[in-house]
Design a protein around this motif. Structure first.
Motif, PDB file in Angstrom:
ATOM      1  N   GLN A  96       0.799  -1.208   0.000  1.00 48.04           N
ATOM      2  CA  GLN A  96       0.000   0.000   0.000  1.00 48.04           C
ATOM      3  C   GLN A  96       0.839   1.269   0.000  1.00 48.04           C
ATOM      4  N   ASP A  97       2.013   1.238   0.619  1.00 49.39           N
ATOM      5  CA  ASP A  97       2.828   2.434   0.663  1.00 49.39           C
ATOM      6  C   ASP A  97       3.462   2.756  -0.681  1.00 49.39           C
ATOM      7  N   ALA A  98       3.336   1.885  -1.674  1.00 48.54           N
ATOM      8  CA  ALA A  98       3.803   2.205  -3.019  1.00 48.54           C
ATOM      9  C   ALA A  98       3.058   3.428  -3.545  1.00 48.54           C
ATOM     10  N   LEU A  99       1.845   3.635  -3.053  1.00 45.28           N
ATOM     11  CA  LEU A  99       1.024   4.766  -3.491  1.00 45.28           C
ATOM     12  C   LEU A  99       1.049   5.923  -2.491  1.00 45.28           C
ATOM     13  N   TYR A 100       2.002   5.888  -1.577  1.00 46.02           N
ATOM     14  CA  TYR A 100       2.105   6.903  -0.526  1.00 46.02           C
ATOM     15  C   TYR A 100       2.088   8.319  -1.097  1.00 46.02           C
ATOM     16  N   ASP A 101       2.775   8.544  -2.207  1.00 44.49           N
ATOM     17  CA  ASP A 101       2.832   9.890  -2.785  1.00 44.49           C
ATOM     18  C   ASP A 101       1.473  10.382  -3.270  1.00 44.49           C
ATOM     19  N   MET A 102       0.570   9.456  -3.579  1.00 44.66           N
ATOM     20  CA  MET A 102      -0.762   9.868  -4.019  1.00 44.66           C
ATOM     21  C   MET A 102      -1.564  10.449  -2.862  1.00 44.66           C
ATOM     22  N   ASP A 103      -1.433   9.868  -1.683  1.00 50.07           N
ATOM     23  CA  ASP A 103      -2.138  10.352  -0.504  1.00 50.07           C
ATOM     24  C   ASP A 103      -1.511   9.727   0.745  1.00 50.07           C
ATOM     25  N   PRO A 104      -0.572  10.458   1.376  1.00 48.98           N
ATOM     26  CA  PRO A 104       0.146   9.905   2.529  1.00 48.98           C
ATOM     27  C   PRO A 104      -0.745   9.529   3.707  1.00 48.98           C
ATOM     28  N   ASN A 105      -1.917  10.132   3.813  1.00 52.10           N
ATOM     29  CA  ASN A 105      -2.819   9.810   4.915  1.00 52.10           C
ATOM     30  C   ASN A 105      -3.556   8.496   4.707  1.00 52.10           C
ATOM     31  N   VAL A 106      -3.625   8.041   3.474  1.00 60.86           N
ATOM     32  CA  VAL A 106      -4.381   6.835   3.145  1.00 60.86           C
ATOM     33  C   VAL A 106      -3.455   5.650   2.886  1.00 60.86           C
ATOM     34  N   ARG A 125      -0.490   4.400   3.755  1.00 57.17           N
ATOM     35  CA  ARG A 125       0.644   4.304   4.679  1.00 57.17           C
ATOM     36  C   ARG A 125       0.975   2.843   4.917  1.00 57.17           C
ATOM     37  N   LEU A 126       2.183   2.613   5.365  1.00 61.70           N
ATOM     38  CA  LEU A 126       2.658   1.245   5.570  1.00 61.70           C
ATOM     39  C   LEU A 126       1.805   0.477   6.571  1.00 61.70           C
ATOM     40  N   ASP A 127       1.238   1.161   7.553  1.00 64.05           N
ATOM     41  CA  ASP A 127       0.453   0.463   8.575  1.00 64.05           C
ATOM     42  C   ASP A 127      -1.038   0.367   8.235  1.00 64.05           C
ATOM     43  N   ALA A 128      -1.440   0.784   7.034  1.00 56.70           N
ATOM     44  CA  ALA A 128      -2.849   0.723   6.649  1.00 56.70           C
ATOM     45  C   ALA A 128      -3.318  -0.725   6.553  1.00 56.70           C
ATOM     46  N   LYS A 129      -4.478  -1.000   7.092  1.00 57.28           N
ATOM     47  CA  LYS A 129      -5.042  -2.359   7.072  1.00 57.28           C
ATOM     48  C   LYS A 129      -6.020  -2.566   5.928  1.00 57.28           C
ATOM     49  N   LEU A 130      -6.556  -1.473   5.405  1.00 57.15           N
ATOM     50  CA  LEU A 130      -7.496  -1.515   4.291  1.00 57.15           C
ATOM     51  C   LEU A 130      -7.246  -0.253   3.481  1.00 57.15           C
ATOM     52  N   VAL A 131      -7.037  -0.393   2.184  1.00 53.73           N
ATOM     53  CA  VAL A 131      -6.779   0.781   1.350  1.00 53.73           C
ATOM     54  C   VAL A 131      -7.769   0.823   0.195  1.00 53.73           C
ATOM     55  N   PRO A 132      -8.281   2.013  -0.115  1.00 49.96           N
ATOM     56  CA  PRO A 132      -9.224   2.130  -1.226  1.00 49.96           C
ATOM     57  C   PRO A 132      -8.512   2.009  -2.571  1.00 49.96           C
ATOM     58  N   ASP A 133      -9.204   1.454  -3.538  1.00 56.72           N
ATOM     59  CA  ASP A 133      -8.693   1.403  -4.898  1.00 56.72           C
ATOM     60  C   ASP A 133      -8.484   2.843  -5.375  1.00 56.72           C
ATOM     61  N   PRO A 134      -7.348   3.153  -6.024  1.00 57.09           N
ATOM     62  CA  PRO A 134      -7.093   4.533  -6.425  1.00 57.09           C
ATOM     63  C   PRO A 134      -7.990   5.045  -7.548  1.00 57.09           C
ATOM     64  N   TYR A 135      -8.748   4.171  -8.185  1.00 52.09           N
ATOM     65  CA  TYR A 135      -9.722   4.619  -9.181  1.00 52.09           C
ATOM     66  C   TYR A 135     -11.132   4.641  -8.590  1.00 52.09           C
ATOM     67  N   TRP A 136     -11.532   3.546  -7.972  1.00 54.23           N
ATOM     68  CA  TRP A 136     -12.900   3.395  -7.488  1.00 54.23           C
ATOM     69  C   TRP A 136     -13.116   3.954  -6.084  1.00 54.23           C
ATOM     70  N   GLY A 137     -12.054   4.298  -5.385  1.00 53.51           N
ATOM     71  CA  GLY A 137     -12.192   4.885  -4.050  1.00 53.51           C
ATOM     72  C   GLY A 137     -12.908   3.971  -3.088  1.00 53.51           C
ATOM     73  N   ALA A 138     -13.898   4.514  -2.407  1.00 54.65           N
ATOM     74  CA  ALA A 138     -14.618   3.776  -1.367  1.00 54.65           C
ATOM     75  C   ALA A 138     -15.443   2.611  -1.913  1.00 54.65           C
ATOM     76  N   ASN A 139     -15.649   2.540  -3.221  1.00 57.03           N
ATOM     77  CA  ASN A 139     -16.445   1.463  -3.803  1.00 57.03           C
ATOM     78  C   ASN A 139     -15.690   0.142  -3.928  1.00 57.03           C
ATOM     79  N   ALA A 140     -14.373   0.169  -3.808  1.00 60.49           N
ATOM     80  CA  ALA A 140     -13.559  -1.046  -3.885  1.00 60.49           C
ATOM     81  C   ALA A 140     -12.293  -0.825  -3.069  1.00 60.49           C
ATOM     82  N   SER A 141     -12.017  -1.737  -2.169  1.00 59.43           N
ATOM     83  CA  SER A 141     -10.832  -1.614  -1.323  1.00 59.43           C
ATOM     84  C   SER A 141     -10.042  -2.907  -1.325  1.00 59.43           C
ATOM     85  N   PHE A 142      -8.798  -2.811  -0.896  1.00 60.77           N
ATOM     86  CA  PHE A 142      -7.910  -3.959  -0.844  1.00 60.77           C
ATOM     87  C   PHE A 142      -7.355  -4.122   0.557  1.00 60.77           C
ATOM     88  N   VAL A 143      -7.132  -5.354   0.948  1.00 57.84           N
ATOM     89  CA  VAL A 143      -6.497  -5.667   2.231  1.00 57.84           C
ATOM     90  C   VAL A 143      -5.040  -5.985   1.914  1.00 57.84           C
TER      91      VAL A 143
END
Length: 154
Positions: free
Chosen positions: A2-12, A14-32
């Motif tokens: 998930q931190d590969a996309l850190y530059d897109m949004d550091p608050n979302v 981050r290395l310790d994130a447990k669930l991250v939204p898809d960078p296209y679909w946002g809240a409609n699709a997430s990844f663990v």
């Protein structure tokens, strides 16, 4: 990774994130995401048993192909034609294909780093596969290769 996309949004992303939204679909699709320390431990254990592990990035941001395995189903797969922006809607637009390359480079870099930081884990890596699904549609859609990856009209 998930931190590969850190530059897109550091608050979302981050290395310790447990669930991250898809960078296209946002809240409609997430990844663990998989925790790297857990994965390294798993690799060390596999190595202890003489096993090899293939690390597979099965889907890509936005969904890479049409089917229930694409990570965003039932949403339309957008990896080949969509752009991502930061989750908060700010920042530059980036082609999802480039976002996919960023993620793959991060995984490969981590695997390569194991050769010196964790040789037992590295010894268990038998390979890395990226998007092993999309090609199976290529024969079906010979007349329009783009349809080999995106069939739905959602």
């Amino acid at each position: 990774f998930q931190d590969a996309l850190y530059d897109m949004d550091p608050n979302v992303y981050r290395l310790d994130a447990k669930l991250v939204p898809d960078p296209y679909w946002g809240a409609n699709a997430s990844f663990v995401p998989v925790d790297r320390s857990w994965l390294a431990q798993f690799l060390r254990r596999a190595n202890g048993y003489g096993l090899k592990v293939v690390l597979d990035i099965h889907s890509m941001p936005g969904g890479s192909s049409d089917g229930t395995y694409n990570g965003v189903w039932p949403l339309k797969a957008m990896f080949w034609m969509g752009n991502a922006t930061a989750v908060n809607g700010t920042g530059p637009s980036t082609a999802l294909t480039e976002v996919g390359f960023i993620i793959v480079r991060k995984l490969v870099g981590w695997v390569e780093s194991l050769s010196t930081s964790d040789p037992a884990a590295f010894a268990a890596v038998g390979g890395v596969t990226v998007m092993n699904e999309p090609a199976h549609m290529a024969d079906i859609e010979k007349g329009d290769p783009a349809k080999a990856f995106v069939l739905s009209e959602q």
